[in-house]
Write a protein that holds these residues in place. Structure first.
Motif, PDB file in Angstrom:
ATOM      1  N   LEU A 155     -10.657   5.844  -1.736  1.00  0.00           N
ATOM      2  CA  LEU A 155      -9.491   4.909  -1.688  1.00  0.00           C
ATOM      3  C   LEU A 155      -9.562   4.142  -0.525  1.00  0.00           C
ATOM      4  CD1 LEU A 155      -7.041   3.577  -3.098  1.00  0.00           C
ATOM      5  CD2 LEU A 155      -5.349   5.676  -2.162  1.00  0.00           C
ATOM      6  N   ASP A 156      -9.577   5.071   0.668  1.00  0.00           N
ATOM      7  CA  ASP A 156      -9.741   4.172   1.998  1.00  0.00           C
ATOM      8  C   ASP A 156     -10.891   3.185   1.802  1.00  0.00           C
ATOM      9  OD1 ASP A 156      -8.744   3.492   4.456  1.00  0.00           O
ATOM     10  OD2 ASP A 156     -10.127   5.343   5.405  1.00  0.00           O
ATOM     11  N   ASN A 157     -12.038   3.705   1.484  1.00  0.00           N
ATOM     12  CA  ASN A 157     -13.265   2.452   1.530  1.00  0.00           C
ATOM     13  C   ASN A 157     -12.933   1.348   0.679  1.00  0.00           C
ATOM     14  OD1 ASN A 157     -14.627   4.342   3.344  1.00  0.00           O
ATOM     15  ND2 ASN A 157     -15.675   5.637   1.439  1.00  0.00           N
ATOM     16  N   SER A 158     -12.254   1.711  -0.604  1.00  0.00           N
ATOM     17  CA  SER A 158     -12.040   0.603  -1.279  1.00  0.00           C
ATOM     18  C   SER A 158     -10.970  -0.448  -0.751  1.00  0.00           C
ATOM     19  CB  SER A 158     -11.260   1.156  -2.883  1.00  0.00           C
ATOM     20  OG  SER A 158     -12.311   1.975  -3.382  1.00  0.00           O
ATOM     21  N   VAL A 159     -10.139   0.144  -0.062  1.00  0.00           N
ATOM     22  CA  VAL A 159      -8.879  -0.823   0.696  1.00  0.00           C
ATOM     23  C   VAL A 159      -9.827  -1.572   1.659  1.00  0.00           C
ATOM     24  CG1 VAL A 159      -7.156  -0.856   2.321  1.00  0.00           C
ATOM     25  CG2 VAL A 159      -6.943   0.728   0.027  1.00  0.00           C
ATOM     26  N   ALA A 160     -10.668  -0.901   2.400  1.00  0.00           N
ATOM     27  CA  ALA A 160     -11.503  -1.677   3.596  1.00  0.00           C
ATOM     28  C   ALA A 160     -12.436  -2.807   2.841  1.00  0.00           C
ATOM     29  CB  ALA A 160     -12.416  -0.580   4.249  1.00  0.00           C
ATOM     30  N   GLU A 161     -13.042  -2.323   1.748  1.00  0.00           N
ATOM     31  CA  GLU A 161     -13.828  -3.247   1.045  1.00  0.00           C
ATOM     32  C   GLU A 161     -13.069  -4.451   0.431  1.00  0.00           C
ATOM     33  OE1 GLU A 161     -17.105  -5.357  -0.533  1.00  0.00           O
ATOM     34  OE2 GLU A 161     -16.932  -3.685   0.682  1.00  0.00           O
ATOM     35  N   PHE A 202      -0.369   9.068  -0.323  1.00  0.00           N
ATOM     36  CA  PHE A 202      -0.915  10.161  -0.396  1.00  0.00           C
ATOM     37  C   PHE A 202      -1.352  10.996   0.599  1.00  0.00           C
ATOM     38  CE2 PHE A 202      -2.828   8.357  -4.683  1.00  0.00           C
ATOM     39  CZ  PHE A 202      -2.089   9.269  -5.415  1.00  0.00           C
ATOM     40  N   SER A 203      -1.681  10.275   1.693  1.00  0.00           N
ATOM     41  CA  SER A 203      -2.060  11.053   3.139  1.00  0.00           C
ATOM     42  C   SER A 203      -0.690  12.009   3.498  1.00  0.00           C
ATOM     43  CB  SER A 203      -2.429   9.977   4.223  1.00  0.00           C
ATOM     44  OG  SER A 203      -3.582   9.488   3.881  1.00  0.00           O
ATOM     45  N   THR A 204       0.614  11.326   3.424  1.00  0.00           N
ATOM     46  CA  THR A 204       1.689  11.840   3.888  1.00  0.00           C
ATOM     47  C   THR A 204       1.919  12.888   3.091  1.00  0.00           C
ATOM     48  OG1 THR A 204       2.549   9.590   4.816  1.00  0.00           O
ATOM     49  CG2 THR A 204       4.040  11.597   4.639  1.00  0.00           C
ATOM     50  N   TRP A 205       1.945  12.912   1.685  1.00  0.00           N
ATOM     51  CA  TRP A 205       2.100  13.847   0.796  1.00  0.00           C
ATOM     52  C   TRP A 205       1.136  15.057   1.030  1.00  0.00           C
ATOM     53  CZ3 TRP A 205      -0.695  16.221  -3.048  1.00  0.00           C
ATOM     54  CH2 TRP A 205       0.081  16.913  -3.931  1.00  0.00           C
ATOM     55  N   SER A 206      -0.259  14.688   1.045  1.00  0.00           N
ATOM     56  CA  SER A 206      -1.308  15.816   1.193  1.00  0.00           C
ATOM     57  C   SER A 206      -1.043  16.622   2.345  1.00  0.00           C
ATOM     58  CB  SER A 206      -2.644  15.013   1.032  1.00  0.00           C
ATOM     59  OG  SER A 206      -2.835  14.157   2.065  1.00  0.00           O
ATOM     60  N   SER A 207      -0.691  15.874   3.669  1.00  0.00           N
ATOM     61  CA  SER A 207      -0.423  16.645   4.746  1.00  0.00           C
ATOM     62  C   SER A 207       0.481  17.839   4.811  1.00  0.00           C
ATOM     63  CB  SER A 207      -0.068  15.589   5.879  1.00  0.00           C
ATOM     64  OG  SER A 207       1.229  15.016   5.657  1.00  0.00           O
ATOM     65  N   ASP A 226      -8.582  21.843  -0.761  1.00  0.00           N
ATOM     66  CA  ASP A 226      -8.597  20.646  -1.504  1.00  0.00           C
ATOM     67  C   ASP A 226      -9.495  19.730  -1.319  1.00  0.00           C
ATOM     68  OD1 ASP A 226      -6.305  21.517  -3.231  1.00  0.00           O
ATOM     69  OD2 ASP A 226      -5.217  21.871  -1.224  1.00  0.00           O
ATOM     70  N   LYS A 227     -10.690  19.735  -1.221  1.00  0.00           N
ATOM     71  CA  LYS A 227     -11.723  18.915  -0.685  1.00  0.00           C
ATOM     72  C   LYS A 227     -11.985  17.725  -1.629  1.00  0.00           C
ATOM     73  CE  LYS A 227     -14.545  22.189   2.168  1.00  0.00           C
ATOM     74  NZ  LYS A 227     -15.812  22.814   2.613  1.00  0.00           N
ATOM     75  N   GLU A 228     -11.710  18.165  -2.982  1.00  0.00           N
ATOM     76  CA  GLU A 228     -12.086  16.905  -3.784  1.00  0.00           C
ATOM     77  C   GLU A 228     -10.996  15.842  -3.767  1.00  0.00           C
ATOM     78  OE1 GLU A 228     -13.851  14.934  -6.936  1.00  0.00           O
ATOM     79  OE2 GLU A 228     -14.524  16.563  -5.593  1.00  0.00           O
ATOM     80  N   PHE A 229      -9.718  16.388  -3.677  1.00  0.00           N
ATOM     81  CA  PHE A 229      -8.778  15.421  -3.335  1.00  0.00           C
ATOM     82  C   PHE A 229      -8.917  14.392  -2.064  1.00  0.00           C
ATOM     83  CE2 PHE A 229      -4.847  13.990  -1.348  1.00  0.00           C
ATOM     84  CZ  PHE A 229      -4.100  13.213  -2.308  1.00  0.00           C
ATOM     85  N   TYR A 230      -9.266  14.937  -1.042  1.00  0.00           N
ATOM     86  CA  TYR A 230      -9.593  14.349   0.054  1.00  0.00           C
ATOM     87  C   TYR A 230     -10.940  13.463   0.123  1.00  0.00           C
ATOM     88  CZ  TYR A 230      -5.857  16.898   2.787  1.00  0.00           C
ATOM     89  OH  TYR A 230      -4.562  17.148   3.097  1.00  0.00           O
ATOM     90  N   ARG A 231     -11.785  14.006  -0.883  1.00  0.00           N
ATOM     91  CA  ARG A 231     -12.885  13.003  -0.799  1.00  0.00           C
ATOM     92  C   ARG A 231     -12.397  11.728  -1.658  1.00  0.00           C
ATOM     93  NH1 ARG A 231     -16.483  11.651  -5.013  1.00  0.00           N
ATOM     94  NH2 ARG A 231     -15.213  12.986  -6.627  1.00  0.00           N
ATOM     95  N   ILE A 232     -11.518  11.841  -2.872  1.00  0.00           N
ATOM     96  CA  ILE A 232     -10.845  10.811  -3.413  1.00  0.00           C
ATOM     97  C   ILE A 232     -10.080   9.862  -2.433  1.00  0.00           C
ATOM     98  CG2 ILE A 232      -9.446  10.204  -5.363  1.00  0.00           C
ATOM     99  CD1 ILE A 232     -10.179  12.646  -6.992  1.00  0.00           C
ATOM    100  N   LEU A 233      -9.334  10.557  -1.702  1.00  0.00           N
ATOM    101  CA  LEU A 233      -8.674   9.674  -0.711  1.00  0.00           C
ATOM    102  C   LEU A 233      -9.279   8.996   0.380  1.00  0.00           C
ATOM    103  CD1 LEU A 233      -5.630   9.558   0.252  1.00  0.00           C
ATOM    104  CD2 LEU A 233      -6.089  11.258   2.071  1.00  0.00           C
TER     105      LEU A 233
END
Length: 246
Positions: free
Chosen positions: A96-102, A73-78, A86-93
């Motif tokens: 996702l990052d926080n979920s992986v860390a948790e 997602f990060s690669t595609w969005s860049s 597209d702040k909403e997409f980056y908020r969701i991203l």
């Protein structure tokens, strides 16, 4: 004289019989205790194997897949999105990052890597740091903790402290916790004190409110003893363990 002689013989035989009965009951008690310890050992070892399996599956399996999704997602969005538009997409991203860390934190909690890599003292320090918050200070005091303790002993001590800290954080309402872990030859001592609200002195309520059943099993497994003192000014728990119990 003959009757006196018979009476003496009778008393002697009675004492022998009573002693045999005492010895028999002691043997039965010892056998039961050994069976209970063997069962406890099997249960605890089974729990740890299952924890290790789940931790590995979460970290390497699901955690790896989610991390891969995030990278894609990060690669595609860049290349296709604008962070300002597209702040909403980056908020969701970010979620996702926080979920992986948790997820990886849960995996580490199930099977602490710091314990496997650096030993008990480091793992306990990391555990305390995890629970520290703005409104909660934890003072960890390690004293003479050996680095060469068998791994299964270290793991059981870690689980005991983990349960103690979790209970204190969840139930006590304290803003200060003192955790002292010390070792003297084969004896390992744990003291945890908090300045929370305390709890009922009734032993059944203690077990119910603090979930001490599994904790007690681990203490028994290490041939230890536990003392609990609690009032409106806080709770103190002292535990003594035998590191040569296994």
């Amino acid at each position: 004289i003959f009757f006196i002689f018979l009476f003496v013989i009778y008393r002697k035989n009675k004492k022998i019989s009573e002693q045999k009965e005492i010895n028999l009951q002691q043997k039965i008690t010892d056998i039961k205790q050994k069976e209970e310890l063997s069962l406890t050992k099997a249960i605890l070892e089974g729990e740890e194997r299952e924890r290790e399996r789940i931790a590995r599956d979460l970290h390497d399996g699901l955690g790896g897949m989610l991390a891969g999704v995030k990278i894609n997602f990060s690669t595609w969005s860049s290349h296709h999105l604008n962070p300002e538009k597209d702040k909403e997409f980056y908020r969701i991203l970010s979620q996702l990052d926080n979920s992986v860390a948790e997820l990886r934190h849960v995996a580490r909690n199930l099977m602490p890597e710091s314990l496997l890599n650096f030993g008990l003292e480091t793992a306990l320090n990391d555990l305390c740091e995890f629970y520290i918050r703005k409104d909660l200070d934890i003072d960890f005091q390690p004293i003479n903790i050996e680095k060469k303790l068998p791994l299964n002993i270290q793991l059981n001590i870690y689980r005991i402290v983990q349960e103690l800290l979790a209970n204190a954080v969840k139930h006590s309402g304290a803003n200060n916790i003192l955790l002292q872990c010390s070792q003297s030859e084969e004896n390992f001592f744990i003291t945890i004190e908090d300045n929370g609200k305390g709890f009922a002195k009734n032993s059944e309520e203690k077990t119910k409110s603090l979930g001490l059943r599994n904790l007690k099993n681990r203490v028994d497994y290490l041939k230890g003893k536990m003392e609990i003192s609690s009032d409106h000014e806080g709770t103190t728990i002292n535990i003594e363990l035998n590191t040569h119990a296994d």
